[in-house]
Every structure is written in C-alpha cells, then in structure tokens.
Design an enzyme around this catalytic site. Sequence first.
Site, PDB file in Angstrom:
ATOM      1  N   ASP A   1       2.153   1.966   3.439  1.00  0.00           N
ATOM      2  CA  ASP A   1       3.071   0.996   4.074  1.00  0.00           C
ATOM      3  C   ASP A   1       4.507   1.469   3.968  1.00  0.00           C
ATOM      4  OD1 ASP A   1       0.880  -0.679   4.137  1.00  0.00           O
ATOM      5  OD2 ASP A   1       1.559  -1.945   2.472  1.00  0.00           O
TER       6      ASP A   1
ATOM      7  N   HIS B   1       0.875  -1.171   0.000  1.00  0.00           N
ATOM      8  CA  HIS B   1       0.000   0.000   0.000  1.00  0.00           C
ATOM      9  C   HIS B   1       0.916   1.225   0.000  1.00  0.00           C
ATOM     10  CE1 HIS B   1      -2.323  -3.025   2.317  1.00  0.00           C
ATOM     11  NE2 HIS B   1      -3.420  -2.436   1.878  1.00  0.00           N
TER      12      HIS B   1
END
Length: 441
Positions: free
Chosen positions: A104, A101
Amino acid sequence: MNKSFFETSKISYEGPKSKSPLAFKYYNPEEIVDGKKMSEHLRFSVAFWHTFNYGGSDPFGTDTMMRPWSKVSNPMDLALAKIDALFEFCEKLNVEYFCFHDRDIAPEESTLRETNKNLDIVVDHIKDHMKTSRVKVLWVTANMFSNPRYVHGAATSPNADVFAYAAAQVKKALEIAREVGAQNYVFWGGREGYDTLLNTDMEFELENMARFLHMAVDYAKEIGFDGQFLLEPKPKEPTKHQYDFDAASAIAFLQRYDLSDHFKLNIEANHATLAGHTFQHELMYARINDKLGSIDANQGDLLLGWDVDRFPTNLYEATLAMHEVIKNGGLHKGGLNFDAKVRRASFKTEDLFVVHVAGMDTFAAGWKIAHKIIKDGLVDKIVSDRYASYQYGIGKEIVSGKASFKTLEEYIIDKSEILNDSGMQEYLESLINQYLLNYDD
Ligand code: XLS
Ligand code: NI
Ligand code: NI
C-alpha cells in the site's frame, strides 16, 4: 511535510444533539469510563489501503474518487504525499492508529531488492512523522495476493519459488513492523485456499502454511519484534475456499500445528457474515478460546454476497460486538480498524471524514450501550439462570466430573416428567431495544 491536504478542520465532540456530519455525537475521545479514556477503550484505526488507495472503480466502471494527492504523478512522490496526508487525516479525525500492507505504501519494482529500497524511504518518512505525532501503527501486513506471482497462493502455492518470495516479503514486513513499533502483525490468507480440490494437495498446503507461520514466529523473535501475531479468518473471496475459513477453523489449525501460543485472531464483521455467522458469533467464539485479538470493523450488505466493506453504522451489531469486547477485558494490543471503504458514489474527499465519524460514533455508542447492559447485569442473570440446574444436585455432579453414564441413568431412569423453562428470546430482544433507546439513563 507541512502542506495541508484536507480543508476539513479537526473533528470535535459536539454531543448527541449535533446534526453535523463532521462532529462526534457519541464518541468523546477524552471521556473517562472505568478509569480509561474512550479512545483507549476503542483504539480506532484507519486502513491505509481503503482510504488512501481506493479509487472507486468497480467491475463496471473506473475510478470516481476526487483526491487532493491525485495530481502527484511520480510514484515515489505520490507514496510520500499519501503518508503526509495520512498523518494529517488521523490527527484531524482524532484516530491514533493506522494499518497498512507493505504494497500500500510503496510502489513495487521488478525485484524485491528494488521494492525494499522504496519501502525503506517511505518507512523513514513514516518514522519522521511519528517523532512529532501521536499517531501509531496498529498493524502491518504483507500483500501476498495482488501480484500475479501469487496466482496459486503464497505459502500454499505449489511453486517453491513463490513460497520463498512470500517468506522474504514477510521478513521485510516484520522488520518494518519492528521499525515503526507496530502493535500487531496480521496474516490474512488472501489466496491461501483453493478453487478446486481436483488440483490441490490440501494436507501439504496446510503443512506449508504452518511451516511459513513458524518461520515468521522465529524471525520475529530473532529481530525482537514483540507485536502480537494475528490470523484474519475469511471463508472465501478471492478463492472459492480459504483455509482460515472462520474463527473455529483458524483455531483448529493453530492448535493442530502448534501455533496456538503465538497467535490470536483479527475478526472482521463482513468475513463473519460471509462465513454464515454473525459478527457476534465470531467474536464470542474467539473470546471464549482466548483468541480475540483485534477487529476489522466494517459491515456487509444482506443483499450482496461479497466482502463489500461498508463503513459500520449498524448500532445493533456494534452493540453486540462491543459486548464481546468488554467481556474480553478490552482489545489489549488490538484495536478497531476500519477495514471499510466509502461507497463509489461518496467520492468527495470530505466523505472520508464523514464515514469515519459515522463509524466511530456507532462503535462509541455501541460500547456504551454494551457497557450498560453488562453493568446492569440483567442479561447476564437471565443467561446464568438458564443454566442454574448445573449448580446443585445432579447438574453439579456432571460439572464436577463425579457423574458417569451409569450414575446418570440411575438418576433419570424412573423420572416420568422433565420440566423445561422458556428461552425468553423475544423478551431479551426487546430488552436490548430498551437499552438501545435509553442508553443515557
Ligand atoms: C480482505 C481483508 C484484508 C485484510 C488485510 O478481505 O479484510 O483487507 O484485512 O490484508
Ligand atoms: Ni480485513
Ligand atoms: Ni475483508
């Protein structure tokens, strides 16, 4: 960049007699079957969020994980260190892909402009690694569920500013996906659903979700991102009801809003079971609709009603899943992404390797068993024999479109007896057991 994070040495194939937790028993990446390496059939991927960000906390306790990068305290230094660790991890593990993501990999700041600057630095670092590594990006996605602004959803939020924020976030994530050569872009509708219908205009929310996805498709075209778009169905959690409930509802949504040509599905095992389906069911439903794009490989727990994201070690399930994948002609641009996390008590750094090895071996063995089942043709024959009555006579007329209610009535009205045959379920189940036990014959 040269600093090593892991003491574990490169994982190699030792064969089924090995008992080492740090060796492949069934997965030999270089082995060629049907003209392709096993690594090309399986296209394994590491999920960045579970492996590099999950600290082990649960609703009852704090982090437990011991991680070599935990001592790095500056957020950007930590972000860069984790990228170094990721490349070392994938290379040692013999995994060619990873997924992430946007949130992340880089810390979020108070404006999107500032956050994007952080992302640019980390993405450059990823690209530097990619110059000398064979590790690639399977898919990129945007996290539009963690930040409190997404409390009511992203594209389905009642707040137009939130829609705009989400759009700008996906715009950036698509640019990143193109930059790093991601093979796919995933939409998992974390909070695209509702907790109560009393405050929800479902029709409007679905229309907005479709508007959002059309904008994504248009923008990808504009910037020349040629990755595959994927929707990831999940029935609930964190919302009580997520709109992409399962493969069937996701496909219906795509058709209804004219998005079908642009999307396939990313099927996750634990989401299938949360929806009251088997993994096999979801994969089959996607496949027969030409929508099986990629897989989030994990497994649930029969006794726990949540997305517990266990590492997949259930050989039976993996075999039936790989049966669908082979029938799909493989995963093409997709892959097997371990959207799975170590248990809270498996907190050692080495456990990260052990669990991936277990998952990879499970799918490699499952693939081989499924391959044998398909090659032998016995199961397929039992299934096709079951429908043999449609190959001739009245059955053929039904299938070819010649029959009508009238002709069918004429055919059947004076027949006093109809003969059915056994479904052979138990025999088939025992046959699968035989394949599981003798996969190498
Ligand atoms: C959560 C989902 C998520 C997606 C990516 O349940 O599985 O991890 O795969 O946003
Ligand atoms: Ni997932
Ligand atoms: Ni999930």
